[in-house]
Design a protein around this motif. Structure first.
Motif, PDB file in Angstrom:
ATOM      1  N   THR A  37       7.408 -13.874  -0.815  1.00  0.00           N
ATOM      2  CA  THR A  37       8.417 -12.843  -0.604  1.00  0.00           C
ATOM      3  C   THR A  37       9.407 -12.805  -1.763  1.00  0.00           C
ATOM      4  N   SER A  38       9.854 -13.978  -2.213  1.00  0.00           N
ATOM      5  CA  SER A  38      10.816 -14.020  -3.319  1.00  0.00           C
ATOM      6  C   SER A  38      10.212 -13.495  -4.615  1.00  0.00           C
ATOM      7  N   GLN A  39       8.885 -13.571  -4.756  1.00  0.00           N
ATOM      8  CA  GLN A  39       8.201 -13.054  -5.941  1.00  0.00           C
ATOM      9  C   GLN A  39       7.857 -11.568  -5.796  1.00  0.00           C
ATOM     10  N   GLY A  40       8.170 -10.996  -4.625  1.00  0.00           N
ATOM     11  CA  GLY A  40       7.846  -9.593  -4.396  1.00  0.00           C
ATOM     12  C   GLY A  40       6.391  -9.361  -4.067  1.00  0.00           C
ATOM     13  N   ILE A  41       5.703 -10.408  -3.621  1.00  0.00           N
ATOM     14  CA  ILE A  41       4.276 -10.316  -3.287  1.00  0.00           C
ATOM     15  C   ILE A  41       4.142 -10.105  -1.780  1.00  0.00           C
TER      16      ILE A  41
END
Length: 146
Positions: A37-41
């Motif tokens: 989530t933090s990587q935008g995945i």
């Protein structure tokens, strides 16, 4: 799309731009989902002890609009999709070389159920690719599960 049952694959920072969607089991550590989530995945978690592939495919369709997907993996993931009744076409490129070393996986490998039926195929086409390879396409004779 990537299948990562236990959350062991590490992704670079640019993977969100590649529209990567990771499918994990529900037992995958929350820290892994938080990292994605933090990587935008984007990710989907479904199935307690392993990935529920039919449910994952339903979610890919309903949540992400995926209509068709190619499984470009090894024998285990190919066999998992076949065993789940999610395979409607087999597309193989056979190159001009032989690797007979022990331990090399087959195209479909890992089904432990000795009673699992053979998946019948219907030849759709054969095409020469380059100088020494052929591309073979088959349709399965089984109905793909919805």
């Amino acid at each position: 799309m990537a299948v990562d049952t236990h959350g062991t694959l590490l992704w670079g920072d640019n993977m969100a731009e590649e529209n990567l969607i990771v499918i994990t089991s529900e037992s995958c550590p929350g820290e892994y989902h938080n990292r994605l989530t933090s990587q935008g995945i984007s990710w989907i978690a479904c199935g307690r002890n392993g990935i529920d592939l039919p449910r994952a495919m339903q979610l890919l369709h309903s949540e992400f609009g995926v209509e068709r997907l190619a499984i470009v993996g090894g024998g285990s993931i190919n066999a998992a999709f076949m065993q789940a009744g999610l395979l409607n076409e087999v597309s193989l490129v056979i190159g001009g070389g032989i690797d007979g070393r022990a331990g090399q996986p087959a195209v479909f490998d890992g089904i432990q159920d000795a009673a699992h039926p053979v998946t019948p195929l219907t030849l759709e086409s054969v095409q020469r690719v380059g100088e020494n390879s052929v591309w073979i396409r088959y349709k399965t004779k089984v109905k793909v599960k919805d």
